[in-house]
Enzyme design. Structure first.
Site, PDB file in Angstrom:
ATOM      1  N   TYR A  62      95.741  68.413 -24.041  1.00 35.60           N
ATOM      2  CA  TYR A  62      94.418  68.043 -24.547  1.00 35.60           C
ATOM      3  C   TYR A  62      93.535  69.273 -24.571  1.00 35.60           C
ATOM      4  CZ  TYR A  62      92.270  68.231 -19.870  1.00 35.60           C
ATOM      5  OH  TYR A  62      91.792  68.655 -18.658  1.00 35.60           O
ATOM      6  N   ARG A 103      94.086  78.129 -27.343  1.00 37.01           N
ATOM      7  CA  ARG A 103      94.664  77.530 -26.128  1.00 37.01           C
ATOM      8  C   ARG A 103      95.383  76.223 -26.460  1.00 37.01           C
ATOM      9  NH1 ARG A 103      90.682  76.413 -21.199  1.00 37.01           N
ATOM     10  NH2 ARG A 103      90.009  74.726 -22.559  1.00 37.01           N
ATOM     11  N   ARG A 124     111.986  55.017 -24.403  1.00 34.27           N
ATOM     12  CA  ARG A 124     111.870  55.850 -23.212  1.00 34.27           C
ATOM     13  C   ARG A 124     113.182  56.542 -22.841  1.00 34.27           C
ATOM     14  NH1 ARG A 124     112.481  56.041 -17.772  1.00 34.27           N
ATOM     15  NH2 ARG A 124     110.790  57.038 -16.606  1.00 34.27           N
ATOM     16  N   HIS A 129     114.036  60.675 -21.015  1.00 26.92           N
ATOM     17  CA  HIS A 129     113.387  61.928 -20.627  1.00 26.92           C
ATOM     18  C   HIS A 129     113.566  63.009 -21.686  1.00 26.92           C
ATOM     19  CE1 HIS A 129     113.259  59.807 -16.851  1.00 26.92           C
ATOM     20  NE2 HIS A 129     112.546  60.783 -16.298  1.00 26.92           N
ATOM     21  N   LYS A 135      97.207  73.090 -20.507  1.00 23.45           N
ATOM     22  CA  LYS A 135      96.205  72.021 -20.348  1.00 23.45           C
ATOM     23  C   LYS A 135      96.855  70.670 -20.662  1.00 23.45           C
ATOM     24  CE  LYS A 135      91.251  71.498 -21.363  1.00 23.45           C
ATOM     25  NZ  LYS A 135      90.808  71.291 -19.994  1.00 23.45           N
ATOM     26  N   GLU A 155      91.012  76.985  -8.177  1.00 20.51           N
ATOM     27  CA  GLU A 155      89.948  76.560  -9.095  1.00 20.51           C
ATOM     28  C   GLU A 155      89.479  75.173  -8.707  1.00 20.51           C
ATOM     29  OE1 GLU A 155      91.465  76.021 -13.146  1.00 20.51           O
ATOM     30  OE2 GLU A 155      93.391  75.337 -12.368  1.00 20.51           O
ATOM     31  N   LEU A 187      93.952  77.148 -14.930  1.00 22.17           N
ATOM     32  CA  LEU A 187      93.736  77.031 -16.368  1.00 22.17           C
ATOM     33  C   LEU A 187      92.907  78.239 -16.798  1.00 22.17           C
ATOM     34  CD1 LEU A 187      94.151  74.969 -18.776  1.00 22.17           C
ATOM     35  CD2 LEU A 187      91.685  74.669 -18.561  1.00 22.17           C
TER      36      LEU A 187
HETATM   37  N1  PDD Z   1      88.387  70.869 -17.944  1.00 18.18           N
HETATM   38  N2  PDD Z   1      90.188  74.356 -14.769  1.00 18.18           N
HETATM   39  C1  PDD Z   1      90.601  73.103 -15.019  1.00 18.18           C
HETATM   40  C2  PDD Z   1      91.663  72.505 -14.163  1.00 18.18           C
HETATM   41  C3  PDD Z   1      90.013  72.373 -16.077  1.00 18.18           C
HETATM   42  O1  PDD Z   1      90.443  71.119 -16.345  1.00 18.18           O
HETATM   43  C4  PDD Z   1      88.976  72.971 -16.843  1.00 18.18           C
HETATM   44  C5  PDD Z   1      88.311  72.250 -17.988  1.00 18.18           C
HETATM   45  C6  PDD Z   1      88.580  74.279 -16.530  1.00 18.18           C
HETATM   46  C7  PDD Z   1      87.515  74.993 -17.303  1.00 18.18           C
HETATM   47  O2  PDD Z   1      87.987  75.387 -18.572  1.00 18.18           O
HETATM   48  P1  PDD Z   1      87.011  75.526 -19.828  1.00 18.18           P
HETATM   49  O3  PDD Z   1      85.975  76.526 -19.456  1.00 18.18           O
HETATM   50  O4  PDD Z   1      87.891  76.000 -20.908  1.00 18.18           O
HETATM   51  O5  PDD Z   1      86.435  74.163 -20.075  1.00 18.18           O
HETATM   52  C8  PDD Z   1      89.227  74.942 -15.493  1.00 18.18           C
HETATM   53  C9  PDD Z   1      87.888  70.030 -19.028  1.00 18.18           C
HETATM   54  C10 PDD Z   1      86.497  70.309 -19.405  1.00 18.18           C
HETATM   55  C11 PDD Z   1      88.168  68.571 -18.697  1.00 18.18           C
HETATM   56  O6  PDD Z   1      89.229  68.327 -18.136  1.00 18.18           O
HETATM   57  O7  PDD Z   1      87.361  67.699 -19.019  1.00 18.18           O
END
Ligand code: PDD
Length: 289
Positions: free
Chosen positions: A31, A50, A102, A104, A149, A182, A206
């Site tokens: 996403y 990304r 389904r 894997h 992501k 993070e 991320l």
């Molecule tokens: N999340 N780290 C993680 C684990 C994240 O899920 C996100 C963003 C960030 C920050 O990344 P960016 O600056 O590109 O938004 C760091 C989004 C906003 C979400 O899951 O809603």
């Protein structure tokens, strides 16, 4: 609220995916969350890059809608139709490996990926920012490809819920070896020994788009910045801690696990970086008009 699903624009309440969708069954998808200001995407090219890297990392065939122009057209139309083309909003894009019985192993090559896009209004947590946010620490139990992501967000969900139940804004994740990585939906920066530090863009975090923008802004402001991991032991001695993200902007953390960070007030560096980030976003408005 309008959404886009697999080639169709429809009301989100009638947007349905199959129970065989691999996003639903396996979390087999990625996403992206974009920020929009007056209908213009902030750092759209970086978010798009990304998104493509995620699709490629999962070896999902790039769907037709994954062309930058097509995706931009979908986002612009939804922002307009949802009345999110004035002020701040977010655009959510999800791409899964599609629906198949389904198993894997990857499905047949002609299985179409699922593509879903919608928009949301954005509400800034200004009141929290003014005081500084509370955060808690939580073990980082995620897989070792946090740079992708994916929609597999259960560790993030559980840690964020623990934060919410503790009355905190965010949970800061720490690996078993004491490496602070993070937040559950944000990147983390610390001001320590006169330097701004943040975890390097490895597989353990991320690579946040806001993080990248903040690194640029910090360099422009002449701040000393090092992309080096903060350790659990460092946390007690930080002058400032702050989070960055598309839905977080720059958020000073003034209390961690119930102890004050620095003076217990939002620090000067976080404040300066927030203002610079805001003015970059505001400059989109000038372009849009
Ligand atoms: N999340 N780290 C993680 C684990 C994240 O899920 C996100 C963003 C960030 C920050 O990344 P960016 O600056 O590109 O938004 C760091 C989004 C906003 C979400 O899951 O809603």
């Amino acid at each position: 609220m309008q959404a886009y699903l697999n080639g169709q624009y429809l009301d989100k309440s009638s947007a349905m995916i199959s129970v065989d969708d691999r996003g639903f069954v396996f979390g087999d998808g990625i996403y992206e969350v974009y920020r929009a200001v007056d209908g213009e995407l902030f750092e759209g090219a970086r978010h798009y890059q990304r998104l493509l890297e995620g699709v490629d990392a999962l070896r999902i065939e790039r769907p037709r809608e994954a062309g930058e122009g097509q995706l931009l057209a979908i986002a612009s139309r939804l922002l307009r139709e949802n009345g999110h083309d004035t002020g701040h909003a977010t655009v959510y894009v999800e791409i899964t490996r599609g629906a198949a019985p389904r198993a894997h192993v990857f499905p047949a090559a002609d299985t179409a990926p699922t593509v879903f896009v919608t928009t949301y209004p954005f509400k800034d947590a200004a009141a929290v920012r003014a005081e500084g946010a509370r955060a808690i620490t939580q073990p980082d139990v995620r897989w070792l490809r946090c740079n992708i992501k994916t929609v597999q967000l259960l560790p993030n969900v559980l840690a964020k819920q623990a934060a919410a139940e503790a009355g905190a804004f965010e949970a800061i994740l720490i690996r078993d070896d004491g490496t602070v990585t993070e937040g559950t939906h944000s990147n983390l920066f610390a001001v320590l020994d006169g330097e701004v530090r943040t975890h390097p863009a490895t597989n353990l975090i991320l690579p946040g788009i806001t993080r990248a923008v903040i690194l640029e802004i910090a360099a422009e402001l002449g701040l000393t910045v090092r992309e080096v991991a903060i350790t659990e032991g460092d946390l007690g001695g930080c002058d400032e801690l702050f989070l960055t993200g598309t839905t977080t902007d720059v958020m000073p953390v003034t209390s961690l696990d119930g102890r004050l960070v620095g003076t217990g007030q939002p620090g000067p560096i976080a404040t300066q970086l927030y203002e610079a980030l805001s003015s970059r976003m505001e400059s989109l408005r000038t372009v849009a008009r």
